[in-house]
Design an enzyme around this catalytic site. Structure first.
Site, PDB file in Angstrom:
ATOM      1  N   SER A 145       0.842  -1.207   0.000  1.00 44.14           N
ATOM      2  CA  SER A 145       0.000   0.000   0.000  1.00 44.14           C
ATOM      3  C   SER A 145       0.873   1.252   0.000  1.00 44.14           C
ATOM      4  O   SER A 145       2.010   1.217   0.507  1.00 44.14           O
ATOM      5  CB  SER A 145      -0.875   0.022   1.252  1.00 44.14           C
ATOM      6  OG  SER A 145      -1.617   1.215   1.317  1.00 44.14           O
ATOM      7  N   TYR A 158      -2.178  -0.964  10.680  1.00 42.62           N
ATOM      8  CA  TYR A 158      -2.341  -1.256   9.246  1.00 42.62           C
ATOM      9  C   TYR A 158      -1.158  -0.723   8.445  1.00 42.62           C
ATOM     10  O   TYR A 158      -0.559  -1.449   7.645  1.00 42.62           O
ATOM     11  CB  TYR A 158      -3.655  -0.678   8.715  1.00 42.62           C
ATOM     12  CG  TYR A 158      -3.778  -0.880   7.203  1.00 42.62           C
ATOM     13  CD1 TYR A 158      -4.095  -2.127   6.686  1.00 42.62           C
ATOM     14  CD2 TYR A 158      -3.548   0.167   6.307  1.00 42.62           C
ATOM     15  CE1 TYR A 158      -4.173  -2.337   5.308  1.00 42.62           C
ATOM     16  CE2 TYR A 158      -3.629  -0.033   4.935  1.00 42.62           C
ATOM     17  CZ  TYR A 158      -3.944  -1.286   4.440  1.00 42.62           C
ATOM     18  OH  TYR A 158      -4.020  -1.485   3.082  1.00 42.62           O
TER      19      TYR A 158
HETATM   20  N1  LIG Z   1      -8.872  -0.225  -1.201  1.00 34.68           N
HETATM   21  C1  LIG Z   1      -7.852   0.510  -0.853  1.00 34.68           C
HETATM   22  O1  LIG Z   1      -7.972   1.740  -0.699  1.00 34.68           O
HETATM   23  C2  LIG Z   1      -6.505  -0.130  -0.660  1.00 34.68           C
HETATM   24  C3  LIG Z   1      -5.373   0.703  -0.665  1.00 34.68           C
HETATM   25  C4  LIG Z   1      -4.132   0.127  -0.494  1.00 34.68           C
HETATM   26  C5  LIG Z   1      -4.000  -1.241  -0.330  1.00 34.68           C
HETATM   27  N2  LIG Z   1      -5.107  -2.036  -0.333  1.00 34.68           N
HETATM   28  C6  LIG Z   1      -4.921  -3.476  -0.137  1.00 34.68           C
HETATM   29  O2  LIG Z   1      -5.497  -4.152  -1.237  1.00 34.68           O
HETATM   30  C7  LIG Z   1      -5.814  -5.495  -0.841  1.00 34.68           C
HETATM   31  C8  LIG Z   1      -7.207  -5.840  -1.331  1.00 34.68           C
HETATM   32  O3  LIG Z   1      -8.131  -5.023  -0.632  1.00 34.68           O
HETATM   33  P1  LIG Z   1      -9.410  -4.379  -1.324  1.00 34.68           P
HETATM   34  O4  LIG Z   1      -9.209  -2.934  -1.355  1.00 34.68           O
HETATM   35  O5  LIG Z   1      -9.722  -5.089  -2.575  1.00 34.68           O
HETATM   36  O6  LIG Z   1     -10.476  -4.650  -0.171  1.00 34.68           O
HETATM   37  P2  LIG Z   1     -11.824  -5.534  -0.143  1.00 34.68           P
HETATM   38  O7  LIG Z   1     -12.713  -5.150  -1.261  1.00 34.68           O
HETATM   39  O8  LIG Z   1     -12.319  -5.410   1.256  1.00 34.68           O
HETATM   40  O9  LIG Z   1     -11.298  -7.015  -0.403  1.00 34.68           O
HETATM   41  C9  LIG Z   1     -10.556  -7.699   0.566  1.00 34.68           C
HETATM   42  C10 LIG Z   1     -10.488  -9.175   0.216  1.00 34.68           C
HETATM   43  O10 LIG Z   1      -9.757  -9.852   1.252  1.00 34.68           O
HETATM   44  C11 LIG Z   1     -10.521 -10.966   1.719  1.00 34.68           C
HETATM   45  N3  LIG Z   1     -10.298 -11.236   3.138  1.00 34.68           N
HETATM   46  C12 LIG Z   1     -10.532 -10.377   4.180  1.00 34.68           C
HETATM   47  N4  LIG Z   1     -10.294 -11.009   5.344  1.00 34.68           N
HETATM   48  C13 LIG Z   1      -9.896 -12.280   5.029  1.00 34.68           C
HETATM   49  C14 LIG Z   1      -9.531 -13.417   5.775  1.00 34.68           C
HETATM   50  N5  LIG Z   1      -9.515 -13.391   7.131  1.00 34.68           N
HETATM   51  N6  LIG Z   1      -9.197 -14.572   5.136  1.00 34.68           N
HETATM   52  C15 LIG Z   1      -9.223 -14.619   3.788  1.00 34.68           C
HETATM   53  N7  LIG Z   1      -9.564 -13.583   3.002  1.00 34.68           N
HETATM   54  C16 LIG Z   1      -9.903 -12.427   3.626  1.00 34.68           C
HETATM   55  C17 LIG Z   1     -11.980 -10.551   1.484  1.00 34.68           C
HETATM   56  O11 LIG Z   1     -12.787 -11.713   1.328  1.00 34.68           O
HETATM   57  P3  LIG Z   1     -13.791 -12.323   2.412  1.00 34.68           P
HETATM   58  O12 LIG Z   1     -14.376 -11.188   3.186  1.00 34.68           O
HETATM   59  O13 LIG Z   1     -14.768 -13.082   1.568  1.00 34.68           O
HETATM   60  O14 LIG Z   1     -12.931 -13.238   3.247  1.00 34.68           O
HETATM   61  C18 LIG Z   1     -11.870  -9.817   0.153  1.00 34.68           C
HETATM   62  O15 LIG Z   1     -11.913 -10.723  -0.917  1.00 34.68           O
HETATM   63  C19 LIG Z   1      -5.625  -5.540   0.672  1.00 34.68           C
HETATM   64  O16 LIG Z   1      -4.399  -6.146   0.978  1.00 34.68           O
HETATM   65  C20 LIG Z   1      -5.602  -4.073   1.064  1.00 34.68           C
HETATM   66  O17 LIG Z   1      -4.886  -3.856   2.247  1.00 34.68           O
HETATM   67  C21 LIG Z   1      -6.341  -1.509  -0.501  1.00 34.68           C
END
Ligand SMILES: NC(=O)c1ccc[n+]([C@@H]2O[C@H](COP(=O)([O-])OP(=O)(O)OC[C@H]3O[C@@H](n4cnc5c(N)ncnc54)[C@H](OP(=O)(O)O)[C@@H]3O)[C@@H](O)[C@H]2O)c1
Length: 266
Positions: A145, A158
């Site tokens: 991130s 985080y």
């Molecule tokens: N969105 C942003 O602004 C942002 C910015 C920087 C980095 N990121 C990073 O990008 C990555 C993807 O996040 P996203 O933004 O796409 O968020 P998201 O839409 O909330 O997706 C998160 C994914 O992780 C899975 N997950 C959560 N807890 C889990 C667990 N205990 N075991 C297995 N799977 C789990 C969720 O699936 P289930 O709930 O079905 O388990 C979901 O598929 C993350 O690493 C996040 O930190 C996001």
């Protein structure tokens, strides 16, 4: 060029039920990858798998799994090999954040987050490297991130977990140089996914600057991975921000970040 350049290669994508992981699954399926999708919400994964099989004629396997649990990665690794003898690409995408004062945060939730964001990512990487080494080929993408470039007050655990991912990925990429295995850290800035809902962000009147949809973020990460890039920061705004962060005194960066993140506490 073959329209499915990665036909019969297999990729494991964690966190494929929503957001960036969901979009990565679609992008990789269109390029011919067979997929193993994991997350906790099985029904969404099964619907996605059915859709991708029908649209792209690839194999898709679903393994529901809570990666924050001890032994989850060993179990996942074993189950993956019931479907595929070898995984060529490991996409460590699953993760979540928690907004608020560290002193008030729930301890179990903090541990869950660190287990998911750090421990499971390291463990899966360690498990899959040997088979990639035997093949002399492999792609690893770790989703870090922009928050990993700053110590972020009110998002302290985080941002520190993502600093780990950013640094671990860069170091590992260097160690594996010349082995045929590349490591790419995808470092998104704000992305329109379920992330803010799960992190507990207060609904903001104005969107965070530099925000992107999940699809372009996933595409930038995937393209960067295929090009063997070590770090992919998404979007011009976020790239500029990281450059400024590196120039400013650390204390100034921490204070500024704190004033931004404090507004996100409900
Ligand atoms: N969105 C942003 O602004 C942002 C910015 C920087 C980095 N990121 C990073 O990008 C990555 C993807 O996040 P996203 O933004 O796409 O968020 P998201 O839409 O909330 O997706 C998160 C994914 O992780 C899975 N997950 C959560 N807890 C889990 C667990 N205990 N075991 C297995 N799977 C789990 C969720 O699936 P289930 O709930 O079905 O388990 C979901 O598929 C993350 O690493 C996040 O930190 C996001």
């Amino acid at each position: 060029m073959n329209s499915k350049p990665h036909k019969h290669k297999a990729a494991l994508i964690t966190g494929a039920s929503e957001g960036i992981g969901y979009e990565l699954a679609g992008i990789m399926a269109a390029d011919g990858w067979d997929l193993i999708l994991t997350a906790r919400r099985e029904e969404i994964l099964q619907d996605l798998a059915k859709d991708l099989r029908e649209k792209h004629g690839i194999e898709v396997f679903v393994i529901p799994c809570d990666l924050s649990k001890p032994d989850a990665t060993d179990d996942l690794f074993r189950k993956v090999h019931e479907f595929k003898p070898c995984v060529n690409a490991l996409i460590n995408n699953a993760g979540f954040g928690m907004i608020g004062y560290f002193k008030d945060a729930d301890s179990d939730r903090i541990n869950e987050m660190l287990n998911l964001n750090i421990i499971s990512l390291v463990s899966l990487t360690r498990l899959f490297i040997p088979e990639m080494t035997r093949k002399g080929m492999g792609w690893i993408m770790n989703v870090g991130s922009v928050a990993g470039f700053v110590p972020a007050p009110y998002f302290a655990t985080y941002s520190a977990s993502k600093a780990f991912v950013n640094n671990f990925s860069d170091a590992l990429a260097c160690e594996l140089d010349g082995t045929g295995i590349t490591v790419t850290c995808l470092a998104p800035g704000p992305t329109r996914t379920g992330f803010g809902r799960v992190a507990g962000y207060k609904k903001a009147k104005r969107e965070q600057p530099g925000a992107l949809d999940a699809y372009p973020v996933a595409k930038l990460g995937y393209d960067g991975m295929l090009q063997g890039k070590r770090m992919v920061i998404t979007g011009g705004f976020n790239q500029g921000l990281v450059r400024i962060i590196k120039l400013l005194p650390r204390q100034t960066v921490v204070n500024l970040t704190g004033s931004v993140m404090k507004k996100r506490i409900p």
